[in-house]
Scaffold this motif. Structure first.
Motif, PDB file in Angstrom:
ATOM      1  N   ALA A 211       0.834  -1.206   0.000  1.00  0.00           N
ATOM      2  CA  ALA A 211       0.000   0.000   0.000  1.00  0.00           C
ATOM      3  C   ALA A 211       0.867   1.254   0.000  1.00  0.00           C
ATOM      4  N   THR A 212       1.932   1.238   0.804  1.00  0.00           N
ATOM      5  CA  THR A 212       2.830   2.391   0.870  1.00  0.00           C
ATOM      6  C   THR A 212       3.559   2.600  -0.445  1.00  0.00           C
ATOM      7  N   VAL A 213       4.049   1.523  -1.059  1.00  0.00           N
ATOM      8  CA  VAL A 213       4.764   1.629  -2.333  1.00  0.00           C
ATOM      9  C   VAL A 213       3.839   2.148  -3.433  1.00  0.00           C
ATOM     10  N   ALA A 214       2.601   1.632  -3.469  1.00  0.00           N
ATOM     11  CA  ALA A 214       1.647   2.095  -4.477  1.00  0.00           C
ATOM     12  C   ALA A 214       1.362   3.586  -4.317  1.00  0.00           C
ATOM     13  N   ALA A 215       1.233   4.032  -3.080  1.00  0.00           N
ATOM     14  CA  ALA A 215       0.981   5.447  -2.818  1.00  0.00           C
ATOM     15  C   ALA A 215       2.164   6.304  -3.265  1.00  0.00           C
ATOM     16  N   GLN A 216       3.386   5.826  -3.022  1.00  0.00           N
ATOM     17  CA  GLN A 216       4.571   6.554  -3.462  1.00  0.00           C
ATOM     18  C   GLN A 216       4.636   6.640  -4.986  1.00  0.00           C
ATOM     19  N   PHE A 217       4.264   5.578  -5.656  1.00  0.00           N
ATOM     20  CA  PHE A 217       4.267   5.571  -7.117  1.00  0.00           C
ATOM     21  C   PHE A 217       3.310   6.624  -7.677  1.00  0.00           C
ATOM     22  N   ILE A 218       2.125   6.677  -7.116  1.00  0.00           N
ATOM     23  CA  ILE A 218       1.136   7.655  -7.561  1.00  0.00           C
ATOM     24  C   ILE A 218       1.636   9.082  -7.304  1.00  0.00           C
ATOM     25  N   SER A 219       2.225   9.305  -6.143  1.00  0.00           N
ATOM     26  CA  SER A 219       2.768  10.623  -5.804  1.00  0.00           C
ATOM     27  C   SER A 219       3.830  11.050  -6.809  1.00  0.00           C
ATOM     28  N   ALA A 220       4.760  10.148  -7.110  1.00  0.00           N
ATOM     29  CA  ALA A 220       5.846  10.474  -8.028  1.00  0.00           C
ATOM     30  C   ALA A 220       5.326  10.785  -9.425  1.00  0.00           C
ATOM     31  N   LEU A 221       4.404   9.968  -9.906  1.00  0.00           N
ATOM     32  CA  LEU A 221       3.866  10.140 -11.256  1.00  0.00           C
ATOM     33  C   LEU A 221       3.112  11.460 -11.375  1.00  0.00           C
ATOM     34  N   ALA A 222       2.249  11.736 -10.409  1.00  0.00           N
ATOM     35  CA  ALA A 222       1.453  12.968 -10.445  1.00  0.00           C
ATOM     36  C   ALA A 222       2.343  14.197 -10.347  1.00  0.00           C
ATOM     37  N   CYS A 223       3.335  14.141  -9.476  1.00  0.00           N
ATOM     38  CA  CYS A 223       4.235  15.280  -9.294  1.00  0.00           C
ATOM     39  C   CYS A 223       5.060  15.533 -10.557  1.00  0.00           C
ATOM     40  N   PHE A 224       5.458  14.461 -11.228  1.00  0.00           N
ATOM     41  CA  PHE A 224       6.230  14.624 -12.462  1.00  0.00           C
ATOM     42  C   PHE A 224       5.418  15.332 -13.539  1.00  0.00           C
ATOM     43  N   PHE A 225       4.189  14.884 -13.777  1.00  0.00           N
ATOM     44  CA  PHE A 225       3.360  15.488 -14.821  1.00  0.00           C
ATOM     45  C   PHE A 225       3.052  16.951 -14.503  1.00  0.00           C
ATOM     46  N   TYR A 226       2.813  17.221 -13.233  1.00  0.00           N
ATOM     47  CA  TYR A 226       2.553  18.614 -12.838  1.00  0.00           C
ATOM     48  C   TYR A 226       3.783  19.481 -13.101  1.00  0.00           C
ATOM     49  N   ALA A 227       4.941  19.009 -12.659  1.00  0.00           N
ATOM     50  CA  ALA A 227       6.177  19.787 -12.806  1.00  0.00           C
ATOM     51  C   ALA A 227       6.499  20.033 -14.273  1.00  0.00           C
ATOM     52  N   ALA A 228       6.374  18.985 -15.088  1.00  0.00           N
ATOM     53  CA  ALA A 228       6.720  19.101 -16.500  1.00  0.00           C
ATOM     54  C   ALA A 228       5.768  20.032 -17.248  1.00  0.00           C
ATOM     55  N   LYS A 229       4.504  20.056 -16.831  1.00  0.00           N
ATOM     56  CA  LYS A 229       3.509  20.859 -17.537  1.00  0.00           C
ATOM     57  C   LYS A 229       3.516  22.311 -17.110  1.00  0.00           C
ATOM     58  N   THR A 230       3.766  22.571 -15.830  1.00  0.00           N
ATOM     59  CA  THR A 230       3.585  23.930 -15.306  1.00  0.00           C
ATOM     60  C   THR A 230       4.881  24.705 -15.107  1.00  0.00           C
ATOM     61  N   ASN A 231       6.015  24.024 -15.062  1.00  0.00           N
ATOM     62  CA  ASN A 231       7.264  24.724 -14.773  1.00  0.00           C
ATOM     63  C   ASN A 231       8.304  24.382 -15.828  1.00  0.00           C
ATOM     64  N   PRO A 232       8.625  25.325 -16.720  1.00  0.00           N
ATOM     65  CA  PRO A 232       9.571  25.031 -17.811  1.00  0.00           C
ATOM     66  C   PRO A 232      10.955  24.651 -17.312  1.00  0.00           C
ATOM     67  N   TYR A 233      11.348  25.129 -16.140  1.00  0.00           N
ATOM     68  CA  TYR A 233      12.663  24.791 -15.603  1.00  0.00           C
ATOM     69  C   TYR A 233      12.775  23.298 -15.299  1.00  0.00           C
ATOM     70  N   LEU A 234      11.656  22.668 -15.014  1.00  0.00           N
ATOM     71  CA  LEU A 234      11.665  21.262 -14.617  1.00  0.00           C
ATOM     72  C   LEU A 234      11.395  20.321 -15.787  1.00  0.00           C
ATOM     73  N   LYS A 235      11.452  20.852 -16.995  1.00  0.00           N
ATOM     74  CA  LYS A 235      11.287  20.034 -18.194  1.00  0.00           C
ATOM     75  C   LYS A 235      12.506  20.232 -19.086  1.00  0.00           C
ATOM     76  N   PRO A 236      13.621  19.613 -18.745  1.00  0.00           N
ATOM     77  CA  PRO A 236      14.847  19.812 -19.526  1.00  0.00           C
ATOM     78  C   PRO A 236      14.696  19.285 -20.951  1.00  0.00           C
ATOM     79  N   VAL A 237      15.407  19.898 -21.859  1.00  0.00           N
ATOM     80  CA  VAL A 237      15.412  19.415 -23.235  1.00  0.00           C
ATOM     81  C   VAL A 237      16.410  18.267 -23.341  1.00  0.00           C
ATOM     82  N   LYS A 238      16.404  17.596 -24.480  1.00  0.00           N
ATOM     83  CA  LYS A 238      17.214  16.397 -24.655  1.00  0.00           C
ATOM     84  C   LYS A 238      18.695  16.647 -24.373  1.00  0.00           C
ATOM     85  N   SER A 239      19.177  17.806 -24.804  1.00  0.00           N
ATOM     86  CA  SER A 239      20.610  18.107 -24.633  1.00  0.00           C
ATOM     87  C   SER A 239      21.007  18.236 -23.170  1.00  0.00           C
TER      88      SER A 239
END
Length: 477
Positions: A211-239
């Motif tokens: 249960a704890t691991v599943a909750a951590q997975f959801i937290s990480a995934l949601a936080c990643f999509f939020y960061a990548a969509k709303t903050n350009p600094y947190l979405k590095p380009v390929k280089s």
């Protein structure tokens, strides 16, 4: 989109993130600490829910099995979390200096380093979990359940580390609020899955781990999509993912320092856990419950320390050293206030909270747990001051002194565990941390203040002026 004007970046920085190089230090510390504290409460709720449900549904033996893994979990998970927080400190420095290109490259390298460290930690920790539990003298009647629970937790290190990395990066740029929303969602899911895995699917203590691991997975995934969509600094380009030895070295130096800070302290805690495991199931259960209350009361210190670490890192990058001194004084005052409140809570509600959490009418368990709290809590101010200095010093480039403080604490715990506990029993365990907090606070606190005063006198230029820094930043996309 390339060649973005630096003035545009500054304006965006002030509007979308927290710039702690201007404004009231106290206001920034409180504004940062409160949401971080709420996040810590939610994270701790994971453990409290596991403890409550395991104790209520599977009994005291299962509760002791989970509790016996606490210091081992602190060793591995603490290192992973410390690594992530250390990466955030490096990013905060560049953010404060407005070196946005370096900041993005640092973030790109941080993602790669996180994957590598997670894989290594998972392999080592899962393979060594049961041998380490035996080394800790875990009682035979609970070792199988302990191994089952902690192995599941270790298998989810990748998710834990990535969530803490995303959260650390957001906090580095003055946004401590966003990760809390995802933690809140995952906490609810954790509670639901705890009941489902333990009561419905009859998965035992392993179910609480899943249960704890599943909750951590959801937290990480949601936080990643939020960061990548709303903050350009947190979405590095390929280089940005190109291997850069200097950046990786800097990330590992600061990240490993923060990770080892946690792990060195954890090694001492493991020594104490081994001593506690030899004192019987009543003491193990009592200590498990008491530590849950103790850790809840410690969280405001951790939140204030996290706020000060980001504040110090940003202002160090901007060479605003007098603001660092003011921030230290304000943070110490907040630690003093919370120390008094924690003392009040302990001696008015301590027994009630212990009885609720333990879900037992065993008077020996409650009295032993309260004995720990009434010795431990009066020394909380020393703990708070130690954490403020230890967590913030890497932000000004000083890594040796915090490690020294952790080594003092670790060595003391080992000596007490193997030298004094056999003679004085649980009393030696209870007095160990207060004594060691005080020694560490004096040592690292004095060093932190000395280095801060030295910075003020140095008139050192901002990081952006020390190296040849371009005033434009490449494309965000």
């Amino acid at each position: 989109m390339s060649g973005i004007n630096i003035d545009f970046l500054k304006e965006r920085k002030l509007k979308t993130t927290g710039d702690y190089t201007v404004g009231s230090p106290m206001k920034h510390l409180l504004g940062f600490a409160f949401p971080v504290l709420f996040g810590y409460v939610l994270q701790q709720l994971y453990n409290l829910v596991d403890t409550k449900i395991v104790g209520a549904t599977l009994g005291e033996t299962a509760l002791a099995a989970v509790g016996a893994t606490a210091s081992l979990s602190f060793l591995i998970i603490g290192f992973a979390t410390g690594m992530a927080n250390g990466m955030g400190i490096v990013v905060a420095k560049y953010f404060g200096a407005e070196k946005f290109d370096d900041m993005r490259k640092t973030i790109g390298c941080s993602y790669v380093v996180t994957v590598a460290i997670s894989i290594l930690l998972t392999a080592l920790s899962c393979a060594s979990a049961k041998p380490l539990l035996r080394l800790l003298d875990t009682p035979d009647e609970i070792i199988a359940m302990s191994a089952e629970y902690i192995t599941v937790i270790f298998a989810g290190i990748l998710f834990t580390m990535f969530f803490n990395l995303f959260a650390a990066l957001l906090r580095a740029m003055g946004n401590p609020v966003a990760p809390i929303m995802f933690l809140l969602l995952s906490t609810v899911i954790n509670i639901v899955l705890d009941y489902a895995f333990i009561l419905v699917f009859d998965m035992g203590v392993g179910g609480a781990g899943y249960a704890t691991v599943a909750a951590q997975f959801i937290s990480a995934l949601a936080c990643f999509f939020y960061a990548a969509k709303t903050n350009p600094y947190l979405k590095p380009v390929k280089s940005d993912f190109k291997f850069r030895f200097g950046k990786v070295k800097e990330i590992l130096a600061t990240g490993a320092t923060m990770g080892f800070l946690e792990s060195i302290v954890a090694i001492g805690s493991i020594s104490l856990q081994a001593a506690i495991n030899g004192l019987g199931l009543v003491t193990i259960t009592a200590h498990t419950v008491a530590r849950k209350i103790d850790e809840m009361l410690m969280m405001p210190f951790s939140a204030i320390a996290a706020a000060l670490a980001t504040f110090v890192s940003q202002n160090f990058g901007a060479a605003k050293y007098e603001r660092i001194r003011k921030g230290i004084i304000d943070a110490a005052f907040l630690a003093l206030i919370w120390s008094a409140l924690a003392l009040l809570v302990t001696f008015t509600l301590g027994r009630i909270l212990l009885a609720w959490l333990a879900t037992t009418d065993n008077a020996d368990v409650i009295s032993t747990a309260f004995y720990y709290l009434k010795i431990n809590i009066p020394f909380f101010l020393a703990l708070g001051l130690m954490l403020l200095a230890r967590e913030s010093m890497p932000g000004i480039g000083k890594k040796a002194a915090p490690l020294l403080a952790s080594l003092i604490e670790c060595a003391g715990k080992v000596i007490i565990a193997f030298g004094l506990t056999p003679k004085f029993g649980y009393t030696a365990v209870c007095f160990s941390e207060p004594i060691l907090w005080t020694l560490s606070a004096i040592t690292v606190g004095a060093m932190f203040w000395f280095y801060t005063v030295k910075l003020i006198k140095s008139n050192k230029k901002p990081l952006s002026e020390i190296t040849d820094c371009k005033r434009t930043v490449n494309s965000f996309s």
